[in-house]
Design an enzyme around this catalytic site. Structure first.
Site, PDB file in Angstrom:
ATOM      1  N   ASP A   1      20.781  65.495  50.513  1.00  0.00           N
ATOM      2  CA  ASP A   1      21.305  64.997  49.203  1.00  0.00           C
ATOM      3  C   ASP A   1      20.067  65.454  48.186  1.00  0.00           C
ATOM      4  OD1 ASP A   1      22.983  63.546  47.530  1.00  0.00           O
ATOM      5  OD2 ASP A   1      21.547  61.709  47.716  1.00  0.00           O
TER       6      ASP A   1
ATOM      7  N   ASP B   1      21.636  70.890  43.783  1.00  0.00           N
ATOM      8  CA  ASP B   1      21.720  70.212  42.512  1.00  0.00           C
ATOM      9  C   ASP B   1      21.082  70.998  41.554  1.00  0.00           C
ATOM     10  OD1 ASP B   1      21.688  68.516  40.402  1.00  0.00           O
ATOM     11  OD2 ASP B   1      20.818  66.717  41.205  1.00  0.00           O
TER      12      ASP B   1
ATOM     13  N   GLU C   1      26.828  70.533  41.867  1.00  0.00           N
ATOM     14  CA  GLU C   1      27.097  69.367  40.894  1.00  0.00           C
ATOM     15  C   GLU C   1      27.062  70.315  39.451  1.00  0.00           C
ATOM     16  OE1 GLU C   1      24.873  65.520  38.833  1.00  0.00           O
ATOM     17  OE2 GLU C   1      24.349  65.975  40.763  1.00  0.00           O
TER      18      GLU C   1
ATOM     19  N   HIS D   1      28.342  60.264  42.522  1.00  0.00           N
ATOM     20  CA  HIS D   1      26.844  59.748  42.895  1.00  0.00           C
ATOM     21  C   HIS D   1      26.757  58.516  42.015  1.00  0.00           C
ATOM     22  CE1 HIS D   1      24.884  63.109  45.077  1.00  0.00           C
ATOM     23  NE2 HIS D   1      25.966  63.568  44.610  1.00  0.00           N
ATOM     24  N   GLY D   2      25.811  57.950  42.289  1.00  0.00           N
ATOM     25  CA  GLY D   2      25.315  56.676  41.486  1.00  0.00           C
ATOM     26  C   GLY D   2      26.330  55.450  41.732  1.00  0.00           C
TER      27      GLY D   2
ATOM     28  N   ILE E   1      26.007  55.560  48.028  1.00  0.00           N
ATOM     29  CA  ILE E   1      25.426  54.518  47.708  1.00  0.00           C
ATOM     30  C   ILE E   1      23.881  54.247  48.310  1.00  0.00           C
ATOM     31  CG2 ILE E   1      27.622  52.804  47.418  1.00  0.00           C
ATOM     32  CD1 ILE E   1      27.344  52.255  50.411  1.00  0.00           C
TER      33      ILE E   1
END
Length: 281
Positions: free
Chosen positions: A81, A103, A133, A208-209, A231
């Site tokens: 991640d 990312d 992303e 995300h988030g 999560i």
């Protein structure tokens, strides 16, 4: 069972549900997440973030993730991640991660495309899938992702299309109103933007988030196109609360932590309406 996310997302897309992605930071968290998935007969994205290497090295994470994934019969994706360092990401691929995220969302669009495309080419040559992303999911008051202020930038349809076509990514994280960490209020999700992007793009979408975004918001996100929802904060907060329910000696503390993780993950499986997936072969 250690697998890639490709077929999982394809099935989730056909049946309109999301698969939770849970960050592990030690053997206990990986064990509880995979055992919970097994007990419910549901798939899981077992994620380790580059920013967590101070708690757990990449080598340790790879060993732990593969060990617990292979102990259960349900599909488990071992996912890197928020990878930002190409060298780190390539090492994760070498060590056996089946999915990686590059990312580059804090970079310019052109630089994001360039670095993402290079990772896609390398990963695909090793049979590994890539999440990119576009837009930027920032952070709220408390973050476990190494950020300390909200600098979210919403994803536009035009950039999402151009980014997907230019990079060849396998899934795309978009920014529609969530943020990493704990919220001081309820977030406003831009479902119109989600629907626009989901309609135009063929790649699975990622949120995300997800923690504390609200059950109805997350259920709707799953029903309207999000195939993976991250999560982490809610799991950590729940475990912390459980650990305070009694004076803990080591085994009692461990039991309480496990209970907190399991209850929250089970809850989100229901919210995301995750369904069992049986893979052939």
């Amino acid at each position: 069972m250690l697998v890639s996310s490709t077929e999982l997302f394809h099935i989730a897309d056909k049946k309109n549900f999301a698969i939770p992605a849970t960050n592990f930071i030690d053997a206990l968290t990986a064990k509880v997440y995979t055992e919970t998935a097994e007990s419910l007969g549901l798939p899981l994205i077992l994620a380790y973030a580059e920013s967590h290497q101070d708690y757990l090295s990449l080598e340790e994470a790879a060993w732990i993730g593969k060990h617990y994934a292979e102990k259960v019969s349900v599909p488990i994706v071992l996912h890197l991640d928020h990878g930002s360092d190409p060298t780190f990401i390539k090492e994760a691929i070498r060590l056996g991660f089946t999915s990686v995220m590059i990312d580059g969302s804090s970079l310019s669009f052109e630089d994001n495309v360039q670095v993402t495309k290079s990772i896609v080419e390398y990963a695909h040559s090793h049979g590994v899938v890539v999440e990119g992303e576009i837009g930027h999911v920032g952070s709220n008051t408390v973050s476990y992702e190494g950020e300390d202020n909200d600098q979210s930038q919403y994803t536009t349809l035009s950039e999402a299309k151009a980014f997907s076509q230019s990079t060849g990514i396998d899934s795309l994280a978009i920014s529609i109103g969530t943020a990493h960490g704990e919220y001081t209020g309820k977030p406003e999700i831009n479902f119109e933007r989600l629907n626009e992007i989901d309609k135009e793009l063929s790649v699975p979408l990622v949120l995300h988030g997800g923690s504390s975004t609200g059950d109805e918001n997350l259920k709707r996100c799953a029903r309207e196109g999000m195939r993976k929802i991250n999560i982490f904060t809610d799991l950590i907060v729940a475990a912390h609360k459980e650990a305070q329910t009694q004076t803990p000696h080591y085994m009692a503390l461990r039991d309480n932590l496990e209970r907190g993780f399991k209850e929250v993950l089970t809850h989100y499986y229901h919210v995301f309406e995750t369904q069992p997936i049986e893979l052939k072969g």
